[in-house]
Motif scaffolding. Structure first.
Motif, PDB file in Angstrom:
ATOM      1  N   HIS A 338       0.892  -1.313   0.023  1.00  0.00           N
ATOM      2  CA  HIS A 338       0.098   0.092  -0.070  1.00  0.00           C
ATOM      3  C   HIS A 338       0.903   1.311  -0.057  1.00  0.00           C
ATOM      4  N   ILE A 339       1.828   1.438   1.011  1.00  0.00           N
ATOM      5  CA  ILE A 339       2.650   2.521   1.041  1.00  0.00           C
ATOM      6  C   ILE A 339       3.527   2.621  -0.213  1.00  0.00           C
ATOM      7  N   ASN A 340       4.006   1.644  -0.908  1.00  0.00           N
ATOM      8  CA  ASN A 340       4.656   1.957  -2.135  1.00  0.00           C
ATOM      9  C   ASN A 340       4.047   2.212  -3.246  1.00  0.00           C
ATOM     10  N   ARG A 341       2.608   1.934  -3.204  1.00  0.00           N
ATOM     11  CA  ARG A 341       1.698   2.424  -4.283  1.00  0.00           C
ATOM     12  C   ARG A 341       1.246   3.961  -4.206  1.00  0.00           C
ATOM     13  N   TYR A 342       0.787   4.417  -3.055  1.00  0.00           N
ATOM     14  CA  TYR A 342       0.297   5.386  -2.599  1.00  0.00           C
ATOM     15  C   TYR A 342       1.109   6.411  -2.204  1.00  0.00           C
ATOM     16  N   SER A 343       2.234   5.915  -1.671  1.00  0.00           N
ATOM     17  CA  SER A 343       2.943   7.162  -0.851  1.00  0.00           C
ATOM     18  C   SER A 343       3.938   7.885  -2.014  1.00  0.00           C
ATOM     19  N   SER A 344       4.291   9.218  -1.478  1.00  0.00           N
ATOM     20  CA  SER A 344       5.060  10.212  -2.311  1.00  0.00           C
ATOM     21  C   SER A 344       6.372   9.938  -2.111  1.00  0.00           C
ATOM     22  N   HIS A 345       6.887   8.739  -1.564  1.00  0.00           N
ATOM     23  CA  HIS A 345       8.071   8.203  -1.260  1.00  0.00           C
ATOM     24  C   HIS A 345       8.926   9.574  -0.540  1.00  0.00           C
ATOM     25  N   HIS A 346       8.450  10.169   0.389  1.00  0.00           N
ATOM     26  CA  HIS A 346       9.069  11.009   1.240  1.00  0.00           C
ATOM     27  C   HIS A 346       9.299  10.459   2.454  1.00  0.00           C
ATOM     28  N   THR A 347       8.287  10.142   3.655  1.00  0.00           N
ATOM     29  CA  THR A 347       8.646   9.377   4.837  1.00  0.00           C
ATOM     30  C   THR A 347       7.704   8.576   5.221  1.00  0.00           C
ATOM     31  N   THR A 394      12.934  13.452  -3.143  1.00  0.00           N
ATOM     32  CA  THR A 394      12.570  11.909  -3.449  1.00  0.00           C
ATOM     33  C   THR A 394      13.010  11.634  -4.545  1.00  0.00           C
ATOM     34  N   ASP A 395      13.869  12.361  -5.259  1.00  0.00           N
ATOM     35  CA  ASP A 395      14.614  11.719  -6.334  1.00  0.00           C
ATOM     36  C   ASP A 395      15.525  10.686  -6.042  1.00  0.00           C
ATOM     37  N   LYS A 396      16.166  10.076  -6.928  1.00  0.00           N
ATOM     38  CA  LYS A 396      17.174   8.924  -6.605  1.00  0.00           C
ATOM     39  C   LYS A 396      18.641   9.335  -6.912  1.00  0.00           C
ATOM     40  N   ILE A 397      18.692  10.190  -7.634  1.00  0.00           N
ATOM     41  CA  ILE A 397      20.158  10.646  -8.321  1.00  0.00           C
ATOM     42  C   ILE A 397      20.294  12.076  -7.342  1.00  0.00           C
ATOM     43  N   HIS A 398      21.823  11.811  -7.177  1.00  0.00           N
ATOM     44  CA  HIS A 398      22.659  12.903  -6.543  1.00  0.00           C
ATOM     45  C   HIS A 398      22.167  13.089  -5.073  1.00  0.00           C
TER      46      HIS A 398
END
Length: 423
Positions: A338-347, A394-398
């Protein structure tokens, strides 16, 4: 005012200042930060007067309460940013640090050196404390910055910027290290994000609409997060008392920040014991609960509870208000999915006494900050010991998560030889 010409002037001045800051001695940078902290604490009435002008104007204009709340420069806010300056001054200077030096078979030594990014542009809304956070990080990291705060905070930002300038001059550093866009004309934003010859990276910090616009129109790299749909998950094995305190803090300590919990997931084995008690806490504080059918059935028994049926959109909504979505899940797997689907990948956080479950949550939840038995409100550069932050990525680069000192630097390869040639 010719906005294009004005912004190009700021850009040229920033680039020149960045060249000087790249070679600025650590002591001068630290002196500027200590002086800035001192001036912030001594600013008193003039700073409050400027801040009050913004607050009165915002309230008169009918600005939403969470936005007005973000404008306030309370004594606590000032002390926090001043302490952040002092934390940065006490930290090692990363600029010039060489790491990973290894001798190669050819005889050369190869490694990496940490260097400033150069010039960053910061575009932000409401919170004037961001002016100091960005300025202090620019100083310590050897960068120059161009700051464009929201029109609703213009008087506060101008007053804070003057303190920064005074601290820079006192330390013998270039006054244009930190520049504030003094016009509220929105065209300035469009110019700032399309100046790759002067600006190396843009950091937008504000509402989703602002960040989407910047990401779409910018001609320079952008460090960003779109929103903060943060989750707290209460596991099957949990200390209920601790979970109540942490969940309450994560949602209600302050409603407006991007790290406030917006969605609560509860394992079905804990729901009967946990939900009525957290529901009573939320009801007493006027928090609206948007529930799935199973959660609503349990929470219906809570006197005074403000309950509504959760829609599909609620699971991915950042409320920034006394509203929370609540769902009962059947397993840790379901919670993570659920989290990986709906989260904004913040916290996102798990509350549990089961160590293997905690470790699985840390590994498998794809967010920039993942927590065990702690409030999501800790997702902050100051709380992480970074001294300050210019935003959360929430990016994955840098850079990912709170972007502090190291996030405003890069690394370049260095080669050390003694007349070596390639054969």
């Amino acid at each position: 005012m010719d906005i294009k010409s004005y912004m190009e002037t700021l850009g040229r001045q920033a680039r020149a200042a960045a060249t000087e800051m790249a070679r600025a001695p650590t002591r001068a940078k630290n002196d500027a930060l200590i002086e800035l902290a001192r001036r912030l604490r001594a600013a008193g009435a003039p700073l409050q007067q400027a801040n009050n002008q913004d607050i009165v104007a915002a309230e008169t204009a009918g600005l939403a309460t969470p936005m007005v709340d973000r404008l306030r420069l309370t004594e606590k806010v000032i002390d926090t940013v001043a302490e952040g300056c002092e934390q940065l001054a006490a930290m090692p200077d990363p600029i010039g640090e060489m790491t990973g030096i290894k001798r190669q078979p050819s005889g050369i030594s190869v490694g990496q050196m940490r260097v400033p990014l150069g010039v960053f542009g910061m575009i932000y809304e409401s919170r004037p404390n961001v002016t100091i956070e960005a300025a202090s990080l620019a100083i310590k990291s050897g960068n120059a910055c161009i700051l464009r705060g929201g029109s609703e905070a213009i008087q506060s930002n101008l007053a804070l910027w003057k303190l920064v300038q005074q601290a820079l001059v006192a330390a013998g550093l270039p006054i244009n290290t930190v520049q504030l866009v003094e016009t509220t004309d929105r065209a300035a934003v469009g110019e700032l994000i399309t100046l790759p010859q002067f600006v190396d990276v843009i950091v937008p910090r504000g509402g989703k609409g602002l960040i989407e616009r910047i990401s779409k129109e910018a001609k320079v790299p952008v460090i960003k997060h779109l929103d903060g749909n943060c989750h707290t998950y209460v596991d099957a094995e949990v200390d209920i008392g601790q979970a109540l305190v942490v969940t309450d803090n994560a949602k209600t300590q302050k409603y407006s920040p991007c790290n406030a919990t917006e969605s609560l997931l509860v394992h079905e084995h804990s729901a009967a014991a946990f939900l009525p008690r957290i529901g009573a806490i939320f009801a007493a504080k006027g928090v609206e609960m948007r529930c799935d059918p199973a959660a609503k059935t349990i929470l219906n028994a809570v006197p005074g509870a403000k309950l509504t049926d959760a829609s599909e959109a609620d699971w991915s909504t950042e409320y920034l208000a006394p509203i929370i979505s609540i769902k009962i899940v059947g397993s840790l797997d379901e919670a993570i999915a659920h989290i990986n689907r709906y989260s904004s990948h913040h916290t996102d956080a798990i509350l549990t006494t089961n160590h293997p479950n905690a470790m699985r949550f840390l590994r498998e939840v794809d967010s920039s900050s993942v927590m065990v038995n702690a409030s999501t409100r800790f997702a902050d550069g100051f709380e992480y010991g970074l001294g300050a932050e210019i935003g959360i990525s929430t990016d994955k680069i840098h850079a990912r998560g709170p972007v502090g000192l190291e996030g405003l630097t890069s690394q370049k390869w260095v080669v050390l030889g003694d007349g070596h040639i390639r054969r």
